[in-house]
Design an enzyme around this catalytic site. Structure first.
Site, mmCIF file in Angstrom:
data_model
loop_
_atom_site.group_PDB
_atom_site.id
_atom_site.type_symbol
_atom_site.label_atom_id
_atom_site.label_comp_id
_atom_site.label_asym_id
_atom_site.label_seq_id
_atom_site.Cartn_x
_atom_site.Cartn_y
_atom_site.Cartn_z
ATOM 1 N N ASN A 280 0.832 -1.219 0.000
ATOM 2 C CA ASN A 280 0.000 0.000 0.000
ATOM 3 C C ASN A 280 0.857 1.255 0.000
ATOM 4 O O ASN A 280 1.837 1.343 0.730
ATOM 5 C CB ASN A 280 -0.878 0.031 1.244
ATOM 6 C CG ASN A 280 -1.493 -1.303 1.536
ATOM 7 O OD1 ASN A 280 -2.258 -1.819 0.753
ATOM 8 N ND2 ASN A 280 -1.118 -1.895 2.664
ATOM 9 N N GLU A 313 8.456 -5.144 -1.118
ATOM 10 C CA GLU A 313 7.331 -4.213 -0.974
ATOM 11 C C GLU A 313 7.780 -2.780 -1.242
ATOM 12 O O GLU A 313 7.066 -1.999 -1.852
ATOM 13 C CB GLU A 313 6.691 -4.326 0.420
ATOM 14 C CG GLU A 313 6.249 -5.733 0.816
ATOM 15 C CD GLU A 313 5.356 -6.418 -0.200
ATOM 16 O OE1 GLU A 313 4.634 -5.731 -0.942
ATOM 17 O OE2 GLU A 313 5.395 -7.675 -0.262
#
Ligand code: ZN
Length: 898
Positions: A280, A313
């Protein structure tokens, strides 16, 4: 199973969205029983004439709906199980619907969400997981990756219970709220993300968390605040993740020219999480297993995983977030590229050869199995029922191999130019794998038209290669043919463009120059051959002596290879190949050749014996371990490792698990007895060289790997049990304790039984407050190959520390047993299969994604003998006949039974 759920989504049906969302304003009010989500969405029309707005939404209670400040009259909209449609927009608005604001209030219950998608509660913390389609369970939205919007998010919650309120982007407001007549104080935080993003990258966290802060100065000298949020008890376990993050940020600047773009980068650790972690924007949410690390409680392998996942990530900020996927068929656009990026990062941080060996072993064992089973699909699939089922090793690991091949074909400099062009051309866009390949082509001028088939064709290609030396002409000829077996929906395969990296070794093990004659001219050629036809011949000239070819160096393409090496040639390559990966691979091929011979002896009821060449080769590696202090210890450990049972199953046409197990054990035991003295010496020498037991430097990790590999052999000897016991009791390092406990739990020694019981209990008592250590403890017991494994696992299901609601526990116990304990899982009566089916059905009601993943071992039924295959299919059919299956599980059992 409802019919509507079984409908497949097709790539060929892709249409651009009728409407787009410019701005998304969200307000979350979090309570102990529910949450209220207030959304205000600024739409604009994307397709001329569109007059109907269809929003995605599932399991939502709609409280109110307004357009341009006016309630939408009943009858002007329709709500179904999965959508909200506003009809005749022009009529409602009294104008063309070119631009309008829609406000919507929904009520959801995160507390009762056990699927761990969208907004849910993990212990006392609220958190989100929206990829792929979780956002539609938060509010009605255009929940597709090609709708990118600017998000502003306000979170309101009780201040004492949830002092930390986080979302994507930068914090722009926070304050306490006075509410008359209420004891508890509520507070508010507003986050603004300046970068447009699709809804799957939305994140929210509310909890009581401790934070560790640091700072990173970017190449352009901007200061970025780095924050890692964990439960208070875990603050001593985040230094490694923070260091890894800083290394990853620097590496991405140096190798890809990518800088971070927000003022803050945050990571939050969560106990209950379906995946490893989620990228995210600006607020990564991590499974605790991928962020917490401390040598007292964490194994070296887990340390390396933390570094890799943190980097992965983080790298997504560019390969995934700034440039995202147009639709979910393009998932490998972000995942394949990012796995490739994180693999190269890890290779640079440690030993490149060892990293390659680990990645290829995984690919050959797990992805090749997927490619030959009912779930086989291309790197860019054409259809899916449940997208969660396509977060696969094919999309991730094979997708990374495809990017690796592009890098090999283009060379490093051209590949970097290609990635620069890709990021520059598509910044802020949602694009396709085709756009990625085009950028690589446009920047380099290379023709990748044939190469594209790696994206569209499933299956593992096979290369058959013959070599011939002509003494009088001094030529060496390689005849290469390629083929690929049919996969579901793809009966006929076109040829692939396969980069085949090779070397020709002389008798001393030196690489000879690769010369080819073209129009009377002599050309020194690159070591990468382009295999593009079904049959191709490569002739090398001026080859002064009969060479030994080293083929598919560095595993230059994800293919299987057939070449008739003699055992002497394999021993030679295992000792001399200049390509570290192929050196290891030659040793593995020798093991495999011996295993095949032993399997034949076994099926003819002959006495098993080990051919001398295996002893010679093994001894050669031991000698270099004893004499050369400089060599890579982790590589030595891999050179001494016998292929695993799952890998042996994968490469069999029809696997007989008990025969494979018997033969493999025979080899391990024979090597252990033959080389007991050498193994002991290496064990003690290496132990002595480990000065600081808590050091996790690359060298010390390698030392421990070699030492514990020796211990695993010594466990077969009379001294094994006492060595394991003393290592378990004396070591402070979790890798060492794990290795010792594994030795005891797998020991067939008659004195082991009492010891086993006591050490298992002691270990639990010592670590019961550390959930990740207990996961490890479950796994060690679940993978013990001693008879009676199923019973032990069934007992552990009711252990106080086990719960089906935590994915890590499920993976550690049930997943590890069914996936890695072949001889206990594949019981002749099929009890293991029934056990797995029972667990899948129980889990499906709680967490469909995890249930579907757990099912994988049953989908490998084709690999086994007819009796086992039938028993596995019985269980698949039993699952299929169950009412109200999730889409996730339904899609997989359906594909198994076509
Ligand atoms: Zn990823």
């Amino acid at each position: 199973m409802k019919d509507s759920q079984a409908k497949a989504t097709l790539l060929s049906n892709y249409k651009i969205p009728d409407f787009l969302i410019n701005e998304t304003l969200l307000k979350f009010e979090l309570f102990e029983t529910h949450a209220i989500v207030d959304s205000s969405l600024q739409f604009f029309r994307n397709v001329e004439g569109a007059d109907e707005l269809v929003l995605d939404g599932q399991d939502l209670e709609l409280i109110s709906l307004e357009i341009e400040g006016q309630p939408i009259p009943a009858g002007s909209y329709e709500v179904t199980e999965s959508s909200l449609t506003i009809l005749n927009l022009a009529k409602i608005l009294n104008k063309d619907p070119d631009k309008f604001t829609l406000k919507c209030v929904t009520r959801i219950e995160p507390q009762n969400n056990t699927a761990l998608e969208c907004l849910y509660k993990s212990k006392r913390m609220f958190c989100t997981q929206c990829e792929a389609e979780g956002f539609r369970r938060i509010t009605y939205y255009l929940d597709r990756p090609d709708v990118m919007s600017k998000f502003t998010t306000t979170i309101i919650a009780d201040k004492a219970s949830y002092p930390t309120l986080l979302s994507n982007g930068n914090l722009v407001a926070s304050k306490d709220l006075d509410v008359d007549g209420q004891d508890s104080v509520r507070h508010l935080a507003t986050w603004e993300d300046p970068f447009k993003k699709p809804s799957y990258l939305f994140a929210l966290v509310a909890g009581n968390l401790s934070c560790k802060e640091d700072v990173f100065s970017t190449a352009s000298e901007r200061e970025v605040a780095l924050k890692i949020f964990v439960e208070d008890k875990d603050v001593n376990k985040i230094d490694h993740a923070m260091d890894s993050l800083k290394r990853a940020m620097k590496w991405d600047e140096e190798v890809y020219g990518r800088e971070y773009d927000l003022d803050t980068f945050m990571i939050v650790a969560v106990d209950d999480f379906n995946m490893g972690a989620m990228e995210n924007k600006g607020l990564n949410i991590f499974n605790t297993s991928c962020v917490l690390a401390n040598p007292l409680t964490t194994t070296d392998a887990a340390f390396q995983r933390v570094e890799a996942v943190v980097a992965h990530e983080y790298f997504h900020n560019w390969s995934g977030n700034r440039v995202t996927c147009r639709d979910w068929f393009q998932l490998s656009l972000k995942e394949g590229f990012t796995v490739y990026r994180d693999a190269e990062f890890s290779a640079r941080m440690g030993s490149p050869v060892v990293k390659r060996i680990e990645d290829v072993s995984f690919l050959q064992t797990v992805q090749f199995a997927e490619d030959s089973g009912p779930m086989s699909h291309p790197v860019r699939p054409d259809s899916y029922i449940e997208i969660s089922n396509f977060y696969t090793v094919t999309i991730y690991e094979k997708g990374a191999e495809v990017v690796r091949m592009i890098n090999l074909l283009l060379g490093d400099a051209q590949f970097r130019k290609g990635s620069d062009l890709y990021f520059e051309r598509h910044d802020g866009q949602a694009v396709t794998t085709e756009d990625f390949v085009c950028a690589m082509e446009d920047s380099s001028g290379e023709d990748l038209s044939l190469f594209r088939r790696w994206y569209s064709q499933a299956g593992t290609p096979r290369l058959e290669i013959n070599g011939h030396y002509d003494e009088s002409e001094k030529t060496y000829t390689l005849d290469v043919s390629q083929s690929c077996l049919p996969t579901p929906g793809q009966d006929k395969k076109l040829t692939f463009h396969i980069p085949l990296k090779i070397g020709l070794l002389d008798k001393l093990g030196n690489d000879m120059p690769l010369l080819q004659r073209e129009n009377e001219e002599l050309l020194e050629i690159d070591c990468v051959l382009n295999v593009t036809n079904e049959n191709q011949r490569f002739v090398f000239v001026n080859v002064e002596e009969s060479p030994i070819p080293s083929l598919l160096r560095g595993f230059s393409a994800p293919v299987t290879l057939g070449f008739q090496y003699t055992r002497e040639e394999l021993s030679f390559l295992a000792a001399h190949d200049n390509d570290g990966f192929n050196k290891w691979n030659a040793g593995q091929l020798l093991f495999l050749d011996v295993i095949d011979e032993l399997l034949k002896m076994n099926s003819n009821n002959e006495n098993l014996f080990i051919p001398s060449c295996l002893y010679t080769t093994f001894n050669c590696v031991l000698e270099s371990a004893l004499t050369n202090q400089e060599c890579d210890k982790a590589l030595l450990a891999y050179l001494l490792t016998v292929p695993s049972i799952p890998f042996l199953i994968e490469r069999s046409d029809v696997a007989n698990v008990s025969a494979l197990y018997k033969v493999r054990e025979f080899i391990l035991e024979s090597l252990a007895f033959r080389f007991k003295i050498e193994l002991e010496r290496i064990y003690f020498d290496t132990a002595e060289s480990l000065i600081n037991p808590l050091s996790v430097s690359g060298d010390d990790i390698g030392r421990r790997m070699l030492k514990n590999l020796c211990l695993s052999y010594l466990a077969y000897t009379d001294k094994g049990l006492s060595l394991c016991e003393s290592q378990l009791r004396s070591s402070r390092n979790m890798t060492d304790q794990t290795a010792a406990l594994r030795g005891i739990l797998n020991s067939g020694d008659e004195n082991a039984e009492v010891l086993r019981e006591s050490v298992v209990l002691e270990f639990y008592e010592r670590w019961k407050d550390e959930p990740l250590v207990i996961d490890n403890w479950f796994s060690l017991q679940a993978t013990s190959s001693l008879p009676g494994g199923l019973g032990r696992v069934e007992t552990l299901l009711s252990h106080e520390a086990f719960t089906l609601k935590n994915p890590n526990k499920v993976r550690a116990l049930i997943g590890a047993f069914c996936g890695q304990n072949a001889n206990n899982f594949h019981l002749p009566g099929g009890e293991g299969y029934k056990f797995l089916a029972d667990q899948v059905l129980k889990l499906d009601a709680i967490n469909p994604q995890i249930a579907a993943r757990l099912l994988v071992p049953l989908t490998r039924f084709k690999k086994f003998e007819p009796s086992a295959r039938a028993l596995m299919l019985n269980q698949i059919n039993r699952i299929k006949a169950t009412n109200s299956l999730s889409k996730d599980v339904f899609e997989i059992v359906e594909k198994c039974t076509i």
